[in-house]
Design a protein around this motif. Sequence first.
Motif, PDB file in Angstrom:
ATOM      1  N   MET A   1       0.579  -1.618  -0.665  1.00  0.00           N
ATOM      2  CA  MET A   1       0.589  -0.210  -0.096  1.00  0.00           C
ATOM      3  C   MET A   1       0.837   1.337  -0.331  1.00  0.00           C
ATOM      4  SD  MET A   1      -3.116   0.993   2.384  1.00  0.00           S
ATOM      5  CE  MET A   1      -2.077   0.632   4.017  1.00  0.00           C
ATOM      6  N   ASN A   2       0.261   2.731  -0.666  1.00  0.00           N
ATOM      7  CA  ASN A   2       1.457   3.323  -0.508  1.00  0.00           C
ATOM      8  C   ASN A   2       1.036   4.320   0.146  1.00  0.00           C
ATOM      9  OD1 ASN A   2       2.217   2.488  -3.389  1.00  0.00           O
ATOM     10  ND2 ASN A   2       0.354   4.161  -4.491  1.00  0.00           N
ATOM     11  N   PRO A   3       2.024   5.309   0.733  1.00  0.00           N
ATOM     12  CA  PRO A   3       2.613   5.491   2.264  1.00  0.00           C
ATOM     13  C   PRO A   3       0.860   6.638   2.167  1.00  0.00           C
ATOM     14  CG  PRO A   3       4.215   6.244   1.433  1.00  0.00           C
ATOM     15  CD  PRO A   3       3.540   5.064   0.609  1.00  0.00           C
ATOM     16  N   ILE A   4       1.180   6.983   2.985  1.00  0.00           N
ATOM     17  CA  ILE A   4       0.134   8.121   3.344  1.00  0.00           C
ATOM     18  C   ILE A   4       1.055   9.250   4.182  1.00  0.00           C
ATOM     19  CG2 ILE A   4      -1.979   9.643   4.686  1.00  0.00           C
ATOM     20  CD1 ILE A   4      -2.991   6.359   5.435  1.00  0.00           C
ATOM     21  N   THR A   5       0.680  10.855   3.595  1.00  0.00           N
ATOM     22  CA  THR A   5       2.034  11.241   3.782  1.00  0.00           C
ATOM     23  C   THR A   5       1.307  12.988   4.607  1.00  0.00           C
ATOM     24  OG1 THR A   5       2.529  11.996   1.871  1.00  0.00           O
ATOM     25  CG2 THR A   5       4.453  10.624   2.725  1.00  0.00           C
ATOM     26  N   LEU A   6       2.739  12.849   5.246  1.00  0.00           N
ATOM     27  CA  LEU A   6       1.685  15.029   5.896  1.00  0.00           C
ATOM     28  C   LEU A   6       2.487  16.100   5.420  1.00  0.00           C
ATOM     29  CD1 LEU A   6       0.338  15.655   8.309  1.00  0.00           C
ATOM     30  CD2 LEU A   6       1.532  15.829   9.808  1.00  0.00           C
ATOM     31  N   SER A   7       2.198  16.854   5.098  1.00  0.00           N
ATOM     32  CA  SER A   7       3.117  17.655   4.637  1.00  0.00           C
ATOM     33  C   SER A   7       3.638  18.600   5.442  1.00  0.00           C
ATOM     34  CB  SER A   7       2.426  19.040   4.066  1.00  0.00           C
ATOM     35  OG  SER A   7       0.770  19.356   4.527  1.00  0.00           O
ATOM     36  N   ALA A   8       4.325  19.364   5.472  1.00  0.00           N
ATOM     37  CA  ALA A   8       5.478  20.194   6.091  1.00  0.00           C
ATOM     38  C   ALA A   8       3.968  21.865   6.685  1.00  0.00           C
ATOM     39  CB  ALA A   8       6.804  20.626   5.201  1.00  0.00           C
ATOM     40  N   SER A   9       3.232  21.410   5.452  1.00  0.00           N
ATOM     41  CA  SER A   9       2.626  23.108   6.097  1.00  0.00           C
ATOM     42  C   SER A   9       1.585  22.300   7.121  1.00  0.00           C
ATOM     43  CB  SER A   9       1.899  23.230   4.705  1.00  0.00           C
ATOM     44  OG  SER A   9       0.890  24.531   5.413  1.00  0.00           O
ATOM     45  N   ALA A  10       1.008  21.197   7.051  1.00  0.00           N
ATOM     46  CA  ALA A  10      -0.127  20.580   7.732  1.00  0.00           C
ATOM     47  C   ALA A  10       0.865  20.637   8.881  1.00  0.00           C
ATOM     48  CB  ALA A  10      -0.278  19.295   7.331  1.00  0.00           C
ATOM     49  N   ALA A  11       2.219  19.896   9.240  1.00  0.00           N
ATOM     50  CA  ALA A  11       3.052  19.862  10.661  1.00  0.00           C
ATOM     51  C   ALA A  11       3.386  21.123  11.519  1.00  0.00           C
ATOM     52  CB  ALA A  11       4.016  18.757   9.736  1.00  0.00           C
ATOM     53  N   ARG A  12       3.376  22.056  10.443  1.00  0.00           N
ATOM     54  CA  ARG A  12       3.676  23.440  10.600  1.00  0.00           C
ATOM     55  C   ARG A  12       2.531  23.870  11.359  1.00  0.00           C
ATOM     56  NH1 ARG A  12       6.852  24.785   6.908  1.00  0.00           N
ATOM     57  NH2 ARG A  12       4.469  25.746   6.192  1.00  0.00           N
ATOM     58  N   HIS A  13       1.047  23.145  11.278  1.00  0.00           N
ATOM     59  CA  HIS A  13       0.440  24.211  11.283  1.00  0.00           C
ATOM     60  C   HIS A  13      -0.312  23.340  12.945  1.00  0.00           C
ATOM     61  CE1 HIS A  13      -3.950  26.142  12.190  1.00  0.00           C
ATOM     62  NE2 HIS A  13      -3.741  25.037  11.929  1.00  0.00           N
ATOM     63  N   LEU A  14      -0.314  21.926  13.137  1.00  0.00           N
ATOM     64  CA  LEU A  14      -0.443  21.160  13.829  1.00  0.00           C
ATOM     65  C   LEU A  14       1.049  21.095  15.290  1.00  0.00           C
ATOM     66  CD1 LEU A  14      -1.028  17.710  12.322  1.00  0.00           C
ATOM     67  CD2 LEU A  14      -2.520  18.879  13.771  1.00  0.00           C
ATOM     68  N   ASN A  15       1.996  21.501  14.930  1.00  0.00           N
ATOM     69  CA  ASN A  15       3.106  22.208  16.205  1.00  0.00           C
ATOM     70  C   ASN A  15       2.768  23.670  16.353  1.00  0.00           C
ATOM     71  OD1 ASN A  15       4.320  19.585  16.081  1.00  0.00           O
ATOM     72  ND2 ASN A  15       5.551  20.475  13.907  1.00  0.00           N
ATOM     73  N   ARG A  16       1.685  24.736  15.926  1.00  0.00           N
ATOM     74  CA  ARG A  16       1.354  25.563  16.160  1.00  0.00           C
ATOM     75  C   ARG A  16       0.000  25.089  17.242  1.00  0.00           C
ATOM     76  NH1 ARG A  16      -0.357  28.279  11.806  1.00  0.00           N
ATOM     77  NH2 ARG A  16       1.622  28.048  10.677  1.00  0.00           N
TER      78      ARG A  16
END
Length: 108
Positions: A1-16
């Motif tokens: 199965m192809n991996p699901i990824t989290l973008s840098a923009s999504a990661a920045r927002h979740l970290n914020r």
Amino acid sequence: MNPITLSASAARHLNRLSADAGHPILLRVAVEGGGCSGFQYQLDLVEAPEVGDTVVAYDGAQALIDEVSAPLLAGSIIDYVEELVGAQFKILNPQAKSSCGCGVSFSI
């Protein structure tokens, strides 16, 4: 199965969001039947994973995918976009053959 990824923009927002809350905030992404195209995305902010969740991580941020939704999201990118009409998490799903105008409902 192809991996699901989290973008840098999504990661920045979740970290914020996590920094503002003072504890980890995780994004739960699920696929449910319904919507105008057959399936729809359900996005929720949660504090902990559930049993059976797949954890998608990037730069300290995490998204959670339940085992039923994972095959329907294979190869997807979980992104966060800021546009004139507002900001939102957005799923870029290569399996979606069509989607409605709102971008929340899709068909495979």
